[in-house]
Design an enzyme around this catalytic site. Structure first.
Site, PDB file in Angstrom:
ATOM      1  N   CYS A   1      22.612  35.965  33.813  1.00 50.68           N
ATOM      2  CA  CYS A   1      21.160  36.141  33.859  1.00 50.68           C
ATOM      3  C   CYS A   1      20.695  37.018  32.689  1.00 50.68           C
ATOM      4  O   CYS A   1      20.978  38.217  32.650  1.00 50.68           O
ATOM      5  CB  CYS A   1      20.788  36.768  35.200  1.00 50.68           C
ATOM      6  SG  CYS A   1      19.101  37.367  35.328  1.00 50.68           S
TER       7      CYS A   1
ATOM      8  N   CYS B   1      18.520  39.994  33.609  1.00 47.41           N
ATOM      9  CA  CYS B   1      19.355  41.007  34.270  1.00 47.41           C
ATOM     10  C   CYS B   1      20.036  41.890  33.233  1.00 47.41           C
ATOM     11  O   CYS B   1      20.117  43.117  33.402  1.00 47.41           O
ATOM     12  CB  CYS B   1      20.429  40.343  35.150  1.00 47.41           C
ATOM     13  SG  CYS B   1      19.789  39.331  36.492  1.00 47.41           S
TER      14      CYS B   1
END
Length: 183
Positions: free
Chosen positions: A6, A9
């Site tokens: 991600c 993230c």
């Protein structure tokens, strides 16, 4: 909650780590990889990542989804840092004696842990008014199984009461209720 694949993230992670580190341990960061811990993401009902949840007292108290700029992350974390007054209240509750618990409740009248601890202390004593005060204290906060347990201690005379005494009290109440149509 995050995953290695991600991109947002990977952007948010270092910002969160930096801002949380600046609290000096007053806020803790727990990073959970959703791929390795799907049960955690299911428990939080995660719809997207990164997902950040603030947990206090076993309950989610705040959160956000998606990467945020440092200023917004700092604002979020700042809301989580206990105030000096909250730290004082927590220290008084941790002391656990009657005077400290009463002082904590003077500062925060609905402090759950202080109410429960003081009600338990009062349940263990045999002085006039203690039971009424303990039940009034418990009435300040929402009923939970823990609150019902402490209220039962208060009503039965505290933890020192034997099972035989409780049975005798119950039987006496049942006999009185049988003869009272309004009971």
């Amino acid at each position: 909650l995050w995953a290695p694949w991600c991109g947002p993230c990977r952007t948010l992670g270092p910002i969160l780590e930096k801002v949380v580190d600046e609290t000096g341990g007053k806020v803790e960061l727990a990073k959970v990889n959703v791929d390795e811990n799907p049960q955690v993401s299911a428990a939080f009902r995660v719809q997207g990542i990164p997902a950040v949840y603030a947990v206090a007292g076993g309950k989610v108290v705040d959160g956000f989804v998606g990467a945020q700029p440092e200023a917004q992350v700092r604002e979020f974390v700042d809301r989580l840092v206990p105030s000096a007054e909250q730290e004082q209240i927590d220290a008084l509750v941790a002391a656990g004696d009657e005077e400290s618990l009463r002082s904590a409740l003077a500062l925060q009248a609905d402090h759950h842990d202080a109410i429960v601890a003081l009600a338990e202390l009062l349940a263990g004593r045999d002085r006039d008014g203690d039971a009424d005060e303990a039940l009034a204290l418990l009435g300040r906060i929402p009923e939970t199984p823990e609150i019902r347990r402490v209220a039962a201690l208060v009503r039965t005379g505290g933890p020192e009461v034997s099972a035989d005494e409780i049975t005798a009290q119950r039987d006496e109440l049942l006999d009185r209720a049988k003869g009272d149509d309004d009971a």
